[in-house]
Design an enzyme around this catalytic site. Sequence first.
Site, PDB file in Angstrom:
ATOM      1  N   SER A   1       0.844  -1.190   0.000  1.00 57.30           N
ATOM      2  CA  SER A   1       0.000   0.000   0.000  1.00 57.30           C
ATOM      3  C   SER A   1       0.880   1.240   0.000  1.00 57.30           C
ATOM      4  O   SER A   1       1.631   1.492   0.950  1.00 57.30           O
ATOM      5  CB  SER A   1      -0.908  -0.004   1.236  1.00 57.30           C
ATOM      6  OG  SER A   1      -1.593   1.220   1.295  1.00 57.30           O
TER       7      SER A   1
ATOM      8  N   HIS B   1      -1.134  -1.016  -4.252  1.00 54.76           N
ATOM      9  CA  HIS B   1      -2.402  -0.597  -3.648  1.00 54.76           C
ATOM     10  C   HIS B   1      -2.382   0.923  -3.530  1.00 54.76           C
ATOM     11  O   HIS B   1      -1.485   1.512  -2.913  1.00 54.76           O
ATOM     12  CB  HIS B   1      -2.545  -1.253  -2.271  1.00 54.76           C
ATOM     13  CG  HIS B   1      -3.892  -1.068  -1.682  1.00 54.76           C
ATOM     14  ND1 HIS B   1      -5.007  -1.731  -2.159  1.00 54.76           N
ATOM     15  CD2 HIS B   1      -4.326  -0.287  -0.659  1.00 54.76           C
ATOM     16  CE1 HIS B   1      -6.050  -1.367  -1.446  1.00 54.76           C
ATOM     17  NE2 HIS B   1      -5.680  -0.490  -0.538  1.00 54.76           N
TER      18      HIS B   1
ATOM     19  N   ASP C   1      -4.534   4.017  -2.304  1.00 56.49           N
ATOM     20  CA  ASP C   1      -5.666   4.400  -1.460  1.00 56.49           C
ATOM     21  C   ASP C   1      -6.140   5.811  -1.781  1.00 56.49           C
ATOM     22  O   ASP C   1      -5.373   6.769  -1.631  1.00 56.49           O
ATOM     23  CB  ASP C   1      -5.242   4.368   0.013  1.00 56.49           C
ATOM     24  CG  ASP C   1      -5.182   2.957   0.563  1.00 56.49           C
ATOM     25  OD1 ASP C   1      -6.148   2.202   0.355  1.00 56.49           O
ATOM     26  OD2 ASP C   1      -4.174   2.619   1.209  1.00 56.49           O
TER      27      ASP C   1
ATOM     28  N   MET D   1      -8.718   8.767  -0.747  1.00 58.13           N
ATOM     29  CA  MET D   1      -9.547   9.210   0.386  1.00 58.13           C
ATOM     30  C   MET D   1     -10.014  10.638   0.144  1.00 58.13           C
ATOM     31  O   MET D   1      -9.230  11.467  -0.335  1.00 58.13           O
ATOM     32  CB  MET D   1      -8.732   9.161   1.676  1.00 58.13           C
ATOM     33  CG  MET D   1      -8.138   7.805   1.965  1.00 58.13           C
ATOM     34  SD  MET D   1      -7.193   7.845   3.486  1.00 58.13           S
ATOM     35  CE  MET D   1      -6.583   6.158   3.531  1.00 58.13           C
TER      36      MET D   1
ATOM     37  N   HIS E   1      -8.184   1.785  -4.601  1.00 58.99           N
ATOM     38  CA  HIS E   1      -9.170   1.561  -3.527  1.00 58.99           C
ATOM     39  C   HIS E   1      -9.852   2.892  -3.239  1.00 58.99           C
ATOM     40  O   HIS E   1      -9.250   3.799  -2.664  1.00 58.99           O
ATOM     41  CB  HIS E   1      -8.406   1.026  -2.297  1.00 58.99           C
ATOM     42  CG  HIS E   1      -9.254   0.787  -1.106  1.00 58.99           C
ATOM     43  ND1 HIS E   1      -8.724   0.517   0.145  1.00 58.99           N
ATOM     44  CD2 HIS E   1     -10.602   0.744  -0.947  1.00 58.99           C
ATOM     45  CE1 HIS E   1      -9.705   0.332   1.010  1.00 58.99           C
ATOM     46  NE2 HIS E   1     -10.852   0.481   0.377  1.00 58.99           N
TER      47      HIS E   1
ATOM     48  N   MET F   1     -12.000   5.135  -1.332  1.00 59.76           N
ATOM     49  CA  MET F   1     -12.693   5.417  -0.064  1.00 59.76           C
ATOM     50  C   MET F   1     -13.275   6.818  -0.168  1.00 59.76           C
ATOM     51  O   MET F   1     -12.834   7.761   0.500  1.00 59.76           O
ATOM     52  CB  MET F   1     -11.695   5.296   1.092  1.00 59.76           C
ATOM     53  CG  MET F   1     -11.296   3.852   1.355  1.00 59.76           C
ATOM     54  SD  MET F   1      -9.854   3.730   2.424  1.00 59.76           S
ATOM     55  CE  MET F   1      -8.589   3.923   1.188  1.00 59.76           C
TER      56      MET F   1
ATOM     57  N   MET G   1     -11.877  -5.158   4.701  1.00 60.40           N
ATOM     58  CA  MET G   1     -11.125  -4.220   5.546  1.00 60.40           C
ATOM     59  C   MET G   1     -10.928  -4.852   6.917  1.00 60.40           C
ATOM     60  O   MET G   1     -11.895  -5.292   7.551  1.00 60.40           O
ATOM     61  CB  MET G   1     -11.893  -2.898   5.727  1.00 60.40           C
ATOM     62  CG  MET G   1     -11.880  -1.926   4.572  1.00 60.40           C
ATOM     63  SD  MET G   1     -10.264  -1.384   3.955  1.00 60.40           S
ATOM     64  CE  MET G   1      -9.435  -0.765   5.412  1.00 60.40           C
TER      65      MET G   1
ATOM     66  N   GLY H   1      -9.100   4.687   6.529  1.00 56.78           N
ATOM     67  CA  GLY H   1      -8.726   6.087   6.697  1.00 56.78           C
ATOM     68  C   GLY H   1      -7.254   6.280   7.020  1.00 56.78           C
ATOM     69  O   GLY H   1      -6.664   7.275   6.624  1.00 56.78           O
TER      70      GLY H   1
ATOM     71  N   GLY I   1      -1.177   1.826   9.466  1.00 57.62           N
ATOM     72  CA  GLY I   1      -0.510   1.621  10.748  1.00 57.62           C
ATOM     73  C   GLY I   1      -1.390   1.187  11.901  1.00 57.62           C
ATOM     74  O   GLY I   1      -0.975   1.267  13.048  1.00 57.62           O
TER      75      GLY I   1
ATOM     76  N   ASP J   1      -7.067  -5.950   3.841  1.00 57.80           N
ATOM     77  CA  ASP J   1      -6.457  -4.622   3.860  1.00 57.80           C
ATOM     78  C   ASP J   1      -6.497  -4.036   5.277  1.00 57.80           C
ATOM     79  O   ASP J   1      -7.579  -3.814   5.816  1.00 57.80           O
ATOM     80  CB  ASP J   1      -7.218  -3.707   2.888  1.00 57.80           C
ATOM     81  CG  ASP J   1      -6.551  -2.359   2.711  1.00 57.80           C
ATOM     82  OD1 ASP J   1      -5.420  -2.169   3.195  1.00 57.80           O
ATOM     83  OD2 ASP J   1      -7.182  -1.493   2.071  1.00 57.80           O
ATOM     84  N   GLY J   2      -5.310  -3.810   5.821  1.00 56.60           N
ATOM     85  CA  GLY J   2      -5.211  -3.145   7.124  1.00 56.60           C
ATOM     86  C   GLY J   2      -4.603  -4.048   8.183  1.00 56.60           C
ATOM     87  O   GLY J   2      -5.109  -5.131   8.454  1.00 56.60           O
ATOM     88  N   GLY J   3      -3.478  -3.607   8.736  1.00 50.02           N
ATOM     89  CA  GLY J   3      -2.868  -4.333   9.853  1.00 50.02           C
ATOM     90  C   GLY J   3      -2.245  -5.666   9.494  1.00 50.02           C
ATOM     91  O   GLY J   3      -1.995  -6.482  10.379  1.00 50.02           O
TER      92      GLY J   3
ATOM     93  N   GLY K   1       0.819  -2.033   4.083  1.00 56.56           N
ATOM     94  CA  GLY K   1       1.449  -0.724   3.989  1.00 56.56           C
ATOM     95  C   GLY K   1       2.650  -0.628   4.901  1.00 56.56           C
ATOM     96  O   GLY K   1       3.792  -0.798   4.479  1.00 56.56           O
ATOM     97  N   SER K   2       2.386  -0.401   6.198  1.00 53.99           N
ATOM     98  CA  SER K   2       3.506  -0.186   7.118  1.00 53.99           C
ATOM     99  C   SER K   2       4.388  -1.419   7.250  1.00 53.99           C
ATOM    100  O   SER K   2       5.601  -1.288   7.420  1.00 53.99           O
ATOM    101  CB  SER K   2       3.001   0.292   8.485  1.00 53.99           C
ATOM    102  OG  SER K   2       1.834  -0.363   8.845  1.00 53.99           O
TER     103      SER K   2
HETATM  104  C1  DX5 Z   1      -6.545   2.089   5.204  1.00 60.10           C
HETATM  105  C2  DX5 Z   1      -6.056   1.716   3.822  1.00 60.10           C
HETATM  106  C3  DX5 Z   1      -5.008   0.661   3.834  1.00 60.10           C
HETATM  107  C4  DX5 Z   1      -3.740   1.045   4.556  1.00 60.10           C
HETATM  108  C5  DX5 Z   1      -3.044  -0.197   5.017  1.00 60.10           C
HETATM  109  O1  DX5 Z   1      -7.653   2.913   5.089  1.00 60.10           O
HETATM  110  O2  DX5 Z   1      -7.124   1.249   3.036  1.00 60.10           O
HETATM  111  O3  DX5 Z   1      -4.709   0.248   2.506  1.00 60.10           O
HETATM  112  O4  DX5 Z   1      -2.860   1.787   3.751  1.00 60.10           O
HETATM  113  O5  DX5 Z   1      -1.941   0.171   5.790  1.00 60.10           O
HETATM  114  P1  DX5 Z   1      -1.367  -0.779   6.916  1.00 60.10           P
HETATM  115  O6  DX5 Z   1      -0.893  -2.024   6.241  1.00 60.10           O
HETATM  116  O7  DX5 Z   1      -0.269   0.029   7.535  1.00 60.10           O
HETATM  117  O8  DX5 Z   1      -2.487  -1.086   7.889  1.00 60.10           O
HETATM  118 ZN    ZN Z   2      -6.679   0.344   1.095  1.00 60.33          ZN
END
Ligand code: DX5
Ligand code: ZN
Length: 228
Positions: free
Chosen positions: A10, A35, A37, A39, A68, A70, A141, A146, A149, A179-181, A201-202
């Site tokens: 991401s 990926h 994102d 927003m 993605h 959002m 998700m 949003g 991390g 997606d996420g964590g 992402g992180s």
């Molecule tokens: C959150 C995003 C994710 C995010 C994931 O709203 O949709 O794609 O970047 O980041 P990590 O992997 O750090 O949770």
């Molecule tokens: Zn995402």
Amino acid sequence: MNRQRLIEPSLLAADPGRLAEQMALAERGGAGMWHFDVMDGHFVPNLSFGPHICAGLHRYTKLPIDVHLMVDNPSRIIDPFLAAGAASLVLHVEVHDKEPLSQMLREIRAAGAVPAVALNPRTPPEAAAQYLPLVDRVLVMAVEPGYGGQELLPDSYERVRAVRALANRVRPNLQIQIDGGVTKQNAPSILEAGADILIAGSAVFDAPDIEARCREFAEILCSGGASS
Ligand code: DX5
Ligand code: ZN
């Protein structure tokens, strides 16, 4: 099972000042897709990238860009993202738009891109059921959308399992993204629950060695968590 498994970094977590350099490292480590994102400050409180940045990256990279969305009223920005080279577009089932979601998904397919739907953590997995004939992927998700991390919510495994069970009845080849964590520690259990694509992402871009971290994810994808 012949669904392709991928690590999808991401870009939200990449260092904006070193984006090209960090993307090259992730690509060398085996990243399969980016990926991206988007927003809008309404559907989620944060702001991120738009079509202009997507177009710039598309000229630079050979890997597909998975967008993605959002955002509220996604119908207004589908065409700009298609023109910017998005290979796939993920629409949230929770969004408000005057155009029906099913219509937007058909338009994405007709334009030659891959349509997908996303489910927020508090949305029942069954909400994806009506869209399964129209999409190639469902994004689950695992955090409130949003921000990067955050920690993966523990019921995410069950939610992936539920989407997999729904999909197996009608679309066995449908891919599930999470997606996420996502971390290398929880990745095997996520795959075992039935996910195919790990969006991280992180866990990728905060790693001391981005290339090595992608390689670690690629190895987990090859070996770990037989999905059904
Ligand atoms: C959150 C995003 C994710 C995010 C994931 O709203 O949709 O794609 O970047 O980041 P990590 O992997 O750090 O949770
Ligand atoms: Zn995402």
